[in-house]
Design a protein around this motif. Structure first.
Motif, PDB file in Angstrom:
ATOM      1  N   MET A 280       0.976  -1.163   0.004  1.00  0.00           N
ATOM      2  CA  MET A 280      -0.041  -0.045  -0.052  1.00  0.00           C
ATOM      3  C   MET A 280       0.826   1.139  -0.042  1.00  0.00           C
ATOM      4  SD  MET A 280      -2.504   1.366   2.751  1.00  0.00           S
ATOM      5  CE  MET A 280      -1.430   1.503   4.141  1.00  0.00           C
ATOM      6  N   ILE A 281       0.467   2.113  -0.853  1.00  0.00           N
ATOM      7  CA  ILE A 281       1.288   3.716  -0.937  1.00  0.00           C
ATOM      8  C   ILE A 281       0.333   4.497  -0.655  1.00  0.00           C
ATOM      9  CG2 ILE A 281       2.696   4.951  -2.492  1.00  0.00           C
ATOM     10  CD1 ILE A 281       3.699   2.482  -3.816  1.00  0.00           C
ATOM     11  N   ASN A 282       0.625   5.540   0.151  1.00  0.00           N
ATOM     12  CA  ASN A 282      -0.233   6.759   0.220  1.00  0.00           C
ATOM     13  C   ASN A 282       0.588   8.038  -0.043  1.00  0.00           C
ATOM     14  OD1 ASN A 282      -2.750   5.387   0.975  1.00  0.00           O
ATOM     15  ND2 ASN A 282      -1.706   4.931   2.660  1.00  0.00           N
ATOM     16  N   ARG A 283       0.039   8.866  -0.742  1.00  0.00           N
ATOM     17  CA  ARG A 283       0.739  10.202  -0.907  1.00  0.00           C
ATOM     18  C   ARG A 283       0.756  11.083   0.541  1.00  0.00           C
ATOM     19  NH1 ARG A 283       0.616  14.554  -5.643  1.00  0.00           N
ATOM     20  NH2 ARG A 283       2.284  15.682  -4.686  1.00  0.00           N
ATOM     21  N   LEU A 284       1.906  11.547   0.957  1.00  0.00           N
ATOM     22  CA  LEU A 284       1.910  12.516   1.971  1.00  0.00           C
ATOM     23  C   LEU A 284       1.628  13.853   1.648  1.00  0.00           C
ATOM     24  CD1 LEU A 284       5.404  11.098   3.200  1.00  0.00           C
ATOM     25  CD2 LEU A 284       3.354  10.817   4.293  1.00  0.00           C
ATOM     26  N   GLY A 285       0.817  14.703   2.477  1.00  0.00           N
ATOM     27  CA  GLY A 285       0.521  15.813   2.145  1.00  0.00           C
ATOM     28  C   GLY A 285       1.099  17.061   3.113  1.00  0.00           C
ATOM     29  N   ASP A 286       2.026  16.542   3.900  1.00  0.00           N
ATOM     30  CA  ASP A 286       2.573  17.585   4.771  1.00  0.00           C
ATOM     31  C   ASP A 286       4.036  17.825   4.366  1.00  0.00           C
ATOM     32  OD1 ASP A 286       3.581  14.983   5.190  1.00  0.00           O
ATOM     33  OD2 ASP A 286       3.586  15.534   7.430  1.00  0.00           O
ATOM     34  N   LEU A 287       4.189  17.955   3.196  1.00  0.00           N
ATOM     35  CA  LEU A 287       5.643  18.082   2.566  1.00  0.00           C
ATOM     36  C   LEU A 287       5.792  19.598   2.038  1.00  0.00           C
ATOM     37  CD1 LEU A 287       6.444  14.663   1.248  1.00  0.00           C
ATOM     38  CD2 LEU A 287       7.231  15.643   3.572  1.00  0.00           C
ATOM     39  N   PRO A 288       6.945  20.246   2.135  1.00  0.00           N
ATOM     40  CA  PRO A 288       6.942  21.498   1.477  1.00  0.00           C
ATOM     41  C   PRO A 288       6.913  21.485  -0.246  1.00  0.00           C
ATOM     42  CG  PRO A 288       8.962  20.958   2.767  1.00  0.00           C
ATOM     43  CD  PRO A 288       8.183  19.742   2.809  1.00  0.00           C
ATOM     44  N   ALA A 289       6.387  22.408  -0.825  1.00  0.00           N
ATOM     45  CA  ALA A 289       6.243  22.537  -2.284  1.00  0.00           C
ATOM     46  C   ALA A 289       7.576  22.136  -2.971  1.00  0.00           C
ATOM     47  CB  ALA A 289       6.207  23.838  -2.554  1.00  0.00           C
ATOM     48  N   GLY A 290       7.370  21.266  -3.962  1.00  0.00           N
ATOM     49  CA  GLY A 290       8.498  20.747  -4.507  1.00  0.00           C
ATOM     50  C   GLY A 290       8.967  19.431  -4.102  1.00  0.00           C
ATOM     51  N   VAL A 291       8.380  18.825  -3.291  1.00  0.00           N
ATOM     52  CA  VAL A 291       8.706  17.389  -2.835  1.00  0.00           C
ATOM     53  C   VAL A 291       7.696  16.497  -2.736  1.00  0.00           C
ATOM     54  CG1 VAL A 291       9.436  15.911  -0.789  1.00  0.00           C
ATOM     55  CG2 VAL A 291      10.616  18.171  -0.941  1.00  0.00           C
ATOM     56  N   VAL A 292       7.666  15.477  -3.530  1.00  0.00           N
ATOM     57  CA  VAL A 292       6.670  14.502  -3.804  1.00  0.00           C
ATOM     58  C   VAL A 292       6.912  13.229  -2.776  1.00  0.00           C
ATOM     59  CG1 VAL A 292       5.764  12.921  -5.385  1.00  0.00           C
ATOM     60  CG2 VAL A 292       6.433  15.085  -6.363  1.00  0.00           C
ATOM     61  N   GLY A 293       6.101  13.145  -1.901  1.00  0.00           N
ATOM     62  CA  GLY A 293       6.303  12.064  -0.888  1.00  0.00           C
ATOM     63  C   GLY A 293       5.295  11.138  -0.491  1.00  0.00           C
ATOM     64  N   PHE A 294       5.659   9.953  -0.352  1.00  0.00           N
ATOM     65  CA  PHE A 294       4.760   8.808   0.089  1.00  0.00           C
ATOM     66  C   PHE A 294       4.953   8.106   1.110  1.00  0.00           C
ATOM     67  CE2 PHE A 294       5.391   9.778  -4.462  1.00  0.00           C
ATOM     68  CZ  PHE A 294       3.970   9.892  -4.897  1.00  0.00           C
ATOM     69  N   GLU A 295       4.066   7.352   1.826  1.00  0.00           N
ATOM     70  CA  GLU A 295       4.327   6.413   2.815  1.00  0.00           C
ATOM     71  C   GLU A 295       3.814   5.144   2.292  1.00  0.00           C
ATOM     72  OE1 GLU A 295       3.626   7.081   7.487  1.00  0.00           O
ATOM     73  OE2 GLU A 295       1.970   7.399   6.185  1.00  0.00           O
TER      74      GLU A 295
END
Length: 118
Positions: free
Chosen positions: A1-16
């Motif tokens: 399972m992969i979920n997108r992280l929404g609490d990151l600074p602009a310019g960073v694509v993040g996932f949990e």
């Protein structure tokens, strides 16, 4: 399972991520975010991995396609995990991925965010 992280600074694509990863995880969650970032310029990617129970063959294929689909756009990839073998593999094979790679412990997540932005 992969979920997108929404609490990151602009310019960073993040996932949990955790558990067993599927092709749908990559196709439906990761790919759209990476494509959007690549269209703007650089891909600065952060992945937080809590546990890993493998990945399907389709997930492996999607992972390879994502990595090489925008080869020139990849700037930095930060892996955040407490899984020891993943730290070792990043050190051994990080040179094979586009952009710079570095691994961090879960405790050092904020340092990973700062590094991936740098």
């Amino acid at each position: 399972m992969i979920n997108r992280l929404g609490d990151l600074p602009a310019g960073v694509v993040g996932f949990e991520a955790g558990g067993r990863l599927s092709a749908e995880d990559y196709r439906d969650v990761v790919l759209p975010a990476v494509e959007s970032a690549a269209e703007v310029g650089e891909v600065r990617f952060l992945i937080v991995m809590h546990d890993f129970q493998g990945m399907s063959g389709g997930a492996l294929w999607q992972d390879l396609k994502i990595g090489f689909g925008h080869v020139r756009a990849w700037k930095r990839i930060a892996l955040v995990t407490d899984i020891d073998w993943m730290h070792h593999m990043t050190g051994l094979f990080g040179w094979m991925t586009p952009g710079e790679t570095k691994s961090f412990t879960l405790e050092d997540r904020e340092a990973a965010v700062e590094w991936v932005l740098g």
